[in-house]
Design a protein around this motif. Sequence first.
Motif, PDB file in Angstrom:
ATOM      1  N   ILE A  89      55.944  38.784  46.144  1.00 31.37           N
ATOM      2  CA  ILE A  89      55.187  39.568  47.197  1.00 31.37           C
ATOM      3  C   ILE A  89      54.197  38.563  47.303  1.00 31.37           C
ATOM      4  N   SER A  90      53.338  38.577  48.448  1.00 30.07           N
ATOM      5  CA  SER A  90      52.170  37.782  48.419  1.00 30.07           C
ATOM      6  C   SER A  90      50.737  38.438  47.711  1.00 30.07           C
ATOM      7  N   ALA A  91      51.012  39.922  47.646  1.00 32.33           N
ATOM      8  CA  ALA A  91      49.899  40.449  46.702  1.00 32.33           C
ATOM      9  C   ALA A  91      49.788  40.168  45.173  1.00 32.33           C
ATOM     10  N   TRP A  92      51.105  39.890  44.820  1.00 31.64           N
ATOM     11  CA  TRP A  92      51.085  39.516  43.199  1.00 31.64           C
ATOM     12  C   TRP A  92      51.111  38.183  43.071  1.00 31.64           C
ATOM     13  N   ASP A  93      49.950  37.626  43.395  1.00 33.03           N
ATOM     14  CA  ASP A  93      49.473  36.184  43.294  1.00 33.03           C
ATOM     15  C   ASP A  93      48.567  36.183  41.957  1.00 33.03           C
ATOM     16  N   SER A  94      48.161  35.164  41.286  1.00 37.85           N
ATOM     17  CA  SER A  94      47.228  35.027  40.193  1.00 37.85           C
ATOM     18  C   SER A  94      45.894  36.069  39.979  1.00 37.85           C
ATOM     19  N   VAL A  95      45.432  36.404  41.335  1.00 38.96           N
ATOM     20  CA  VAL A  95      44.484  37.361  41.530  1.00 38.96           C
ATOM     21  C   VAL A  95      44.870  38.723  41.229  1.00 38.96           C
ATOM     22  N   GLY A  96      46.021  39.155  42.178  1.00 35.56           N
ATOM     23  CA  GLY A  96      46.452  40.271  42.034  1.00 35.56           C
ATOM     24  C   GLY A  96      47.227  40.715  40.473  1.00 35.56           C
ATOM     25  N   HIS A  97      47.678  39.581  39.944  1.00 36.27           N
ATOM     26  CA  HIS A  97      48.212  39.784  38.688  1.00 36.27           C
ATOM     27  C   HIS A  97      47.123  40.295  37.661  1.00 36.27           C
ATOM     28  N   MET A  98      46.084  39.791  37.662  1.00 35.08           N
ATOM     29  CA  MET A  98      44.825  40.069  37.064  1.00 35.08           C
ATOM     30  C   MET A  98      44.062  41.332  37.215  1.00 35.08           C
ATOM     31  N   GLY A  99      44.238  41.650  38.510  1.00 36.58           N
ATOM     32  CA  GLY A  99      43.999  43.273  39.085  1.00 36.58           C
ATOM     33  C   GLY A  99      44.876  44.231  38.260  1.00 36.58           C
ATOM     34  N   LEU A 100      46.137  43.684  38.346  1.00 36.44           N
ATOM     35  CA  LEU A 100      47.094  44.728  37.693  1.00 36.44           C
ATOM     36  C   LEU A 100      46.854  45.060  36.213  1.00 36.44           C
ATOM     37  N   ILE A 101      46.720  43.925  35.651  1.00 38.88           N
ATOM     38  CA  ILE A 101      46.450  43.822  34.154  1.00 38.88           C
ATOM     39  C   ILE A 101      45.193  44.582  33.854  1.00 38.88           C
ATOM     40  N   ALA A 102      44.160  44.361  34.652  1.00 37.25           N
ATOM     41  CA  ALA A 102      43.041  45.352  34.427  1.00 37.25           C
ATOM     42  C   ALA A 102      43.425  46.840  34.596  1.00 37.25           C
ATOM     43  N   ALA A 103      44.108  47.060  35.864  1.00 35.23           N
ATOM     44  CA  ALA A 103      44.449  48.701  35.960  1.00 35.23           C
ATOM     45  C   ALA A 103      45.029  49.167  34.867  1.00 35.23           C
ATOM     46  N   LEU A 104      46.314  48.454  34.367  1.00 30.76           N
ATOM     47  CA  LEU A 104      46.971  48.923  33.370  1.00 30.76           C
ATOM     48  C   LEU A 104      46.247  49.200  31.982  1.00 30.76           C
ATOM     49  N   GLU A 105      45.327  48.169  31.719  1.00 35.98           N
ATOM     50  CA  GLU A 105      44.536  48.467  30.535  1.00 35.98           C
ATOM     51  C   GLU A 105      43.551  49.682  30.606  1.00 35.98           C
ATOM     52  N   ASP A 106      42.904  49.816  31.591  1.00 43.41           N
ATOM     53  CA  ASP A 106      42.256  50.983  31.971  1.00 43.41           C
ATOM     54  C   ASP A 106      43.116  52.209  31.908  1.00 43.41           C
ATOM     55  N   VAL A 107      44.246  52.358  32.432  1.00 48.70           N
ATOM     56  CA  VAL A 107      45.116  53.325  32.521  1.00 48.70           C
ATOM     57  C   VAL A 107      45.570  53.843  31.020  1.00 48.70           C
ATOM     58  N   PHE A 108      46.149  52.900  30.277  1.00 44.82           N
ATOM     59  CA  PHE A 108      46.549  53.073  28.981  1.00 44.82           C
ATOM     60  C   PHE A 108      45.380  52.669  27.918  1.00 44.82           C
ATOM     61  N   ASP A 109      44.240  52.399  28.106  1.00 44.96           N
ATOM     62  CA  ASP A 109      43.179  52.464  27.145  1.00 44.96           C
ATOM     63  C   ASP A 109      43.694  51.393  26.416  1.00 44.96           C
ATOM     64  N   ILE A 110      43.987  50.059  26.583  1.00 49.62           N
ATOM     65  CA  ILE A 110      44.490  49.118  25.543  1.00 49.62           C
ATOM     66  C   ILE A 110      43.644  47.799  26.130  1.00 49.62           C
ATOM     67  N   MET A 111      43.911  46.820  25.378  1.00 53.45           N
ATOM     68  CA  MET A 111      43.640  45.359  25.877  1.00 53.45           C
ATOM     69  C   MET A 111      44.888  44.550  25.407  1.00 53.45           C
ATOM     70  N   PHE A 112      45.330  43.948  26.816  1.00 59.29           N
ATOM     71  CA  PHE A 112      46.536  42.904  26.268  1.00 59.29           C
ATOM     72  C   PHE A 112      46.179  41.717  25.638  1.00 59.29           C
ATOM     73  N   ASP A 113      46.849  41.018  24.771  1.00 58.55           N
ATOM     74  CA  ASP A 113      46.861  39.983  24.406  1.00 58.55           C
ATOM     75  C   ASP A 113      47.055  38.730  25.475  1.00 58.55           C
TER      76      ASP A 113
END
Length: 80
Positions: free
Chosen positions: A30-54
Amino acid sequence: MSNLEKYNAAFMECFELTEDKLTGLKYQDISAWDSVGHMGLIAALEDVFDIMFDTDDIIDFSSYEKGKAILAKAEYGVLF
């Protein structure tokens, strides 16, 4: 809220999708899941689960299903 509900909510909020569209969703399907959208998703998941992705896991996070597998790794410990 269960971990799966939190995970789904992050996808639905970031990409403005309904839950029935998540299964099988891949990066750039989908157009929303581009490189910018990807980093937004990663940031959201890091916040939700209180983690830091490698960095390698951020790169490997290529689909809805792959993301669940990455989060289930021992260093994150998010079980679905």
